[in-house]
Design a protein around this motif. Sequence first.
Motif, PDB file in Angstrom:
ATOM      1  N   ASN A  13     -29.786 166.513 -39.530  1.00 57.24           N
ATOM      2  CA  ASN A  13     -30.236 165.174 -39.169  1.00 57.24           C
ATOM      3  C   ASN A  13     -30.737 165.082 -37.730  1.00 57.24           C
ATOM      4  OD1 ASN A  13     -29.682 164.034 -41.690  1.00 57.24           O
ATOM      5  ND2 ASN A  13     -27.577 163.536 -41.130  1.00 57.24           N
ATOM      6  N   TYR A 173     -34.007 156.131 -43.262  1.00 56.14           N
ATOM      7  CA  TYR A 173     -32.657 156.540 -43.640  1.00 56.14           C
ATOM      8  C   TYR A 173     -32.037 155.546 -44.617  1.00 56.14           C
ATOM      9  CZ  TYR A 173     -32.915 159.812 -39.734  1.00 56.14           C
ATOM     10  OH  TYR A 173     -33.283 160.825 -38.893  1.00 56.14           O
ATOM     11  N   SER A 185     -26.378 158.336 -44.985  1.00 54.39           N
ATOM     12  CA  SER A 185     -27.670 158.073 -44.349  1.00 54.39           C
ATOM     13  C   SER A 185     -27.923 156.578 -44.213  1.00 54.39           C
ATOM     14  CB  SER A 185     -28.809 158.722 -45.156  1.00 54.39           C
ATOM     15  OG  SER A 185     -28.766 160.124 -45.056  1.00 54.39           O
TER      16      SER A 185
END
Length: 223
Positions: A13, A173, A185
């Motif tokens: 990420n 996200y 997310s």
Amino acid sequence: MNWLIDFFGDPENWSGPDGIPVRLLQHLEFSVAALVVAALIGIPLGLLIGHTGRGSLVVVVTANLARALPTLGLLVLIVLVLGTASIWPVLIPLIALAVPPILVNTFEGIRGVDPDLRDAAYGMGLNGRQVLGKVLVPVALPLILLGLRLAGVQVVATAAVAAYVGLGGLGRYIIDGLATKDYPSVVGGSVLIVLFALAVQVLFTIAQRVTVSPGVSQRLTVR
């Protein structure tokens, strides 16, 4: 809490085209561009209307428009017309969202200056432009900055809708996470947007303390 750890603790990420730095820069690009354009529209118009007293109806209509504007619907409509080859389909709804608070607060700031202060400035021989720039704007600056702060927070929060039409930003996200049931997310993206909005609040609070005259600040405190 575990979802936050899973999201922010995942090295994937933090790198690549879908990483947090890239999404954050995209969100920042949307937000800054929309706020700058909105300020270039709202501040001069608010100064002009507030100083001359002409066109007050524009302010009323704009304020009401802000309450009724369907940002997501407008975004989808513009994307259908312009496509997604540029960021303008995102910027136009965000600009439309940001102009009203900037315009209204600038107008109210100028119109709210003590009439005796205006008269004193004219009595000293200043012309209309000098009165506006040297007297009215410094006194109205706290409200002008308030309008920019409100617009900035709204833009940062609403820029997430860019993800609905396949564009970037932190909203990806949330949208992608909901589509794939990747709830870390979703939560992580939401937290990033909230932190971004809080950062805008802090930035404008610091800007007000730095730019607003202490005399004006004390005058507002007394009121």
